[in-house]
Design a protein around this motif. Structure first.
Motif, PDB file in Angstrom:
ATOM      1  N   TRP A  97       0.842  -1.058  -0.091  1.00 16.09           N
ATOM      2  CA  TRP A  97       0.024   0.095  -0.118  1.00 16.09           C
ATOM      3  C   TRP A  97       0.808   1.064  -0.083  1.00 16.09           C
ATOM      4  N   ASP A  98       0.359   2.269  -0.595  1.00 13.92           N
ATOM      5  CA  ASP A  98       1.195   3.602  -0.423  1.00 13.92           C
ATOM      6  C   ASP A  98       0.261   4.511   0.441  1.00 13.92           C
ATOM      7  N   ILE A  99       0.641   5.228   1.417  1.00 10.09           N
ATOM      8  CA  ILE A  99       0.021   5.938   2.266  1.00 10.09           C
ATOM      9  C   ILE A  99       0.167   7.232   1.985  1.00 10.09           C
ATOM     10  N   TYR A 100      -1.122   7.950   1.929  1.00 11.19           N
ATOM     11  CA  TYR A 100      -1.088   9.363   1.588  1.00 11.19           C
ATOM     12  C   TYR A 100      -1.644  10.176   2.819  1.00 11.19           C
ATOM     13  N   GLU A 101      -1.505  11.463   3.037  1.00 11.65           N
ATOM     14  CA  GLU A 101      -1.981  12.230   4.058  1.00 11.65           C
ATOM     15  C   GLU A 101      -3.047  13.371   3.291  1.00 11.65           C
ATOM     16  N   GLU A 140      -8.490   6.512   7.361  1.00  8.46           N
ATOM     17  CA  GLU A 140      -8.461   6.468   8.873  1.00  8.46           C
ATOM     18  C   GLU A 140      -7.918   8.137   9.170  1.00  8.46           C
ATOM     19  N   ASN A 141      -8.519   8.377  10.391  1.00  7.95           N
ATOM     20  CA  ASN A 141      -7.982   9.470  10.913  1.00  7.95           C
ATOM     21  C   ASN A 141      -6.797   9.321  11.406  1.00  7.95           C
ATOM     22  N   THR A 142      -5.787  10.593  11.577  1.00 12.17           N
ATOM     23  CA  THR A 142      -4.548  10.553  12.296  1.00 12.17           C
ATOM     24  C   THR A 142      -4.696  10.606  13.639  1.00 12.17           C
ATOM     25  N   THR A 143      -3.703   9.984  14.444  1.00 10.72           N
ATOM     26  CA  THR A 143      -3.449  10.360  15.997  1.00 10.72           C
ATOM     27  C   THR A 143      -2.262  10.926  16.286  1.00 10.72           C
ATOM     28  N   ASP A 144      -1.456  11.023  15.292  1.00 16.33           N
ATOM     29  CA  ASP A 144      -0.125  11.562  15.547  1.00 16.33           C
ATOM     30  C   ASP A 144       0.184  12.921  15.024  1.00 16.33           C
ATOM     31  N   VAL A 145      -0.879  13.316  14.383  1.00 17.51           N
ATOM     32  CA  VAL A 145      -0.747  14.706  13.815  1.00 17.51           C
ATOM     33  C   VAL A 145      -2.386  15.056  13.931  1.00 17.51           C
ATOM     34  N   GLU A 146      -2.577  16.344  14.235  1.00 14.74           N
ATOM     35  CA  GLU A 146      -3.989  16.794  14.620  1.00 14.74           C
ATOM     36  C   GLU A 146      -4.637  17.147  13.245  1.00 14.74           C
ATOM     37  N   ALA A 147      -5.810  16.840  13.138  1.00 11.70           N
ATOM     38  CA  ALA A 147      -6.798  17.229  12.066  1.00 11.70           C
ATOM     39  C   ALA A 147      -6.333  16.851  10.718  1.00 11.70           C
ATOM     40  N   ARG A 148      -5.808  15.747  10.504  1.00 10.56           N
ATOM     41  CA  ARG A 148      -5.658  15.279   9.156  1.00 10.56           C
ATOM     42  C   ARG A 148      -6.212  13.840   9.102  1.00 10.56           C
ATOM     43  N   VAL A 149      -6.338  13.275   7.910  1.00 14.01           N
ATOM     44  CA  VAL A 149      -6.847  11.913   7.401  1.00 14.01           C
ATOM     45  C   VAL A 149      -5.909  11.354   6.612  1.00 14.01           C
ATOM     46  N   ARG A 150      -5.567  10.000   6.719  1.00 11.55           N
ATOM     47  CA  ARG A 150      -4.728   9.340   5.686  1.00 11.55           C
ATOM     48  C   ARG A 150      -5.490   8.291   4.999  1.00 11.55           C
ATOM     49  N   VAL A 151      -5.212   8.060   3.636  1.00 15.90           N
ATOM     50  CA  VAL A 151      -5.683   7.118   2.982  1.00 15.90           C
ATOM     51  C   VAL A 151      -4.564   6.267   2.500  1.00 15.90           C
ATOM     52  N   ALA A 152      -4.829   4.799   2.232  1.00 20.24           N
ATOM     53  CA  ALA A 152      -3.888   3.873   1.548  1.00 20.24           C
ATOM     54  C   ALA A 152      -4.490   3.556   0.263  1.00 20.24           C
ATOM     55  N   LEU A 153      -3.843   3.562  -0.626  1.00 21.98           N
ATOM     56  CA  LEU A 153      -3.918   2.771  -1.957  1.00 21.98           C
ATOM     57  C   LEU A 153      -3.115   1.633  -2.323  1.00 21.98           C
ATOM     58  N   ILE A 154      -3.543   0.754  -2.835  1.00 17.41           N
ATOM     59  CA  ILE A 154      -2.525  -0.338  -3.338  1.00 17.41           C
ATOM     60  C   ILE A 154      -1.515   0.291  -4.061  1.00 17.41           C
ATOM     61  N   HIS A 155      -0.311  -0.139  -3.781  1.00 18.28           N
ATOM     62  CA  HIS A 155       0.819   0.455  -4.366  1.00 18.28           C
ATOM     63  C   HIS A 155       0.882   0.732  -5.929  1.00 18.28           C
ATOM     64  N   GLY A 156       1.348   1.786  -6.454  1.00 18.08           N
ATOM     65  CA  GLY A 156       1.263   1.805  -7.729  1.00 18.08           C
ATOM     66  C   GLY A 156      -0.338   2.485  -8.258  1.00 18.08           C
ATOM     67  N   THR A 157      -1.065   2.388  -7.542  1.00 19.55           N
ATOM     68  CA  THR A 157      -2.396   3.204  -8.008  1.00 19.55           C
ATOM     69  C   THR A 157      -2.281   4.581  -8.590  1.00 19.55           C
ATOM     70  N   LYS A 158      -2.815   4.900  -9.577  1.00 19.57           N
ATOM     71  CA  LYS A 158      -2.829   6.423  -9.847  1.00 19.57           C
ATOM     72  C   LYS A 158      -3.746   7.214  -9.060  1.00 19.57           C
ATOM     73  N   ILE A 159      -3.290   8.304  -8.570  1.00 23.93           N
ATOM     74  CA  ILE A 159      -4.209   9.094  -7.441  1.00 23.93           C
ATOM     75  C   ILE A 159      -5.203  10.065  -8.109  1.00 23.93           C
ATOM     76  N   ASP A 160      -4.999  10.150  -9.369  1.00 25.17           N
ATOM     77  CA  ASP A 160      -5.779  11.340 -10.029  1.00 25.17           C
ATOM     78  C   ASP A 160      -7.332  11.393  -9.664  1.00 25.17           C
ATOM     79  N   GLN A 161      -7.825   9.988  -9.888  1.00 27.54           N
ATOM     80  CA  GLN A 161      -9.200   9.990  -9.623  1.00 27.54           C
ATOM     81  C   GLN A 161      -9.535  10.266  -8.002  1.00 27.54           C
TER      82      GLN A 161
END
Length: 103
Positions: free
Chosen positions: A8-12, A43-64
């Motif tokens: 997975w690739d993790i984005y914030e 998922e919501n972040t717990t180590d940084v305030e007021a952010r959300v993280r998403v994970a996409l299968i590695h190599g998935t294009k993020i444009d959509q």
């Protein structure tokens, strides 16, 4: 029989002024993934305030997903945080550092 782990690739997601929590963002992202046949974890972040993280299968294009986020939150920014992680924990990034743990 062994099975390869999914990577997975993790984005914030961050913003300059818009709220990311309390606006049903995680559910909306999940539904977007279901409707667009897109494997996504959120998922919501717990180590940084007021952010959300998403994970996409590695190599998935993020444009959509990026276009979707910008359509519902005008100042949304999507930043790659970790790449090619198996079994990711999204709420706290340091949990993904395997060398921290012994079993």
């Amino acid at each position: 029989m062994t099975q390869d782990l999914i990577k997975w690739d993790i984005y914030e997601i961050s913003t300059t002024s818009s709220a990311l929590t309390g606006v049903m963002l995680r559910g909306r992202i999940r539904k977007f993934g279901l409707q667009n046949n897109l494997n996504i974890l959120v998922e919501n972040t717990t180590d940084v305030e007021a952010r959300v993280r998403v994970a996409l299968i590695h190599g998935t294009k993020i444009d959509q997903i990026k276009s979707f986020l910008e359509s519902i939150i005008s100042d949304a920014k999507l930043e790659l945080k970790l790449e090619s992680v198996s079994n990711p924990v999204l709420s706290k990034l340091k949990v993904n550092i395997e060398s921290r743990y012994q079993i």
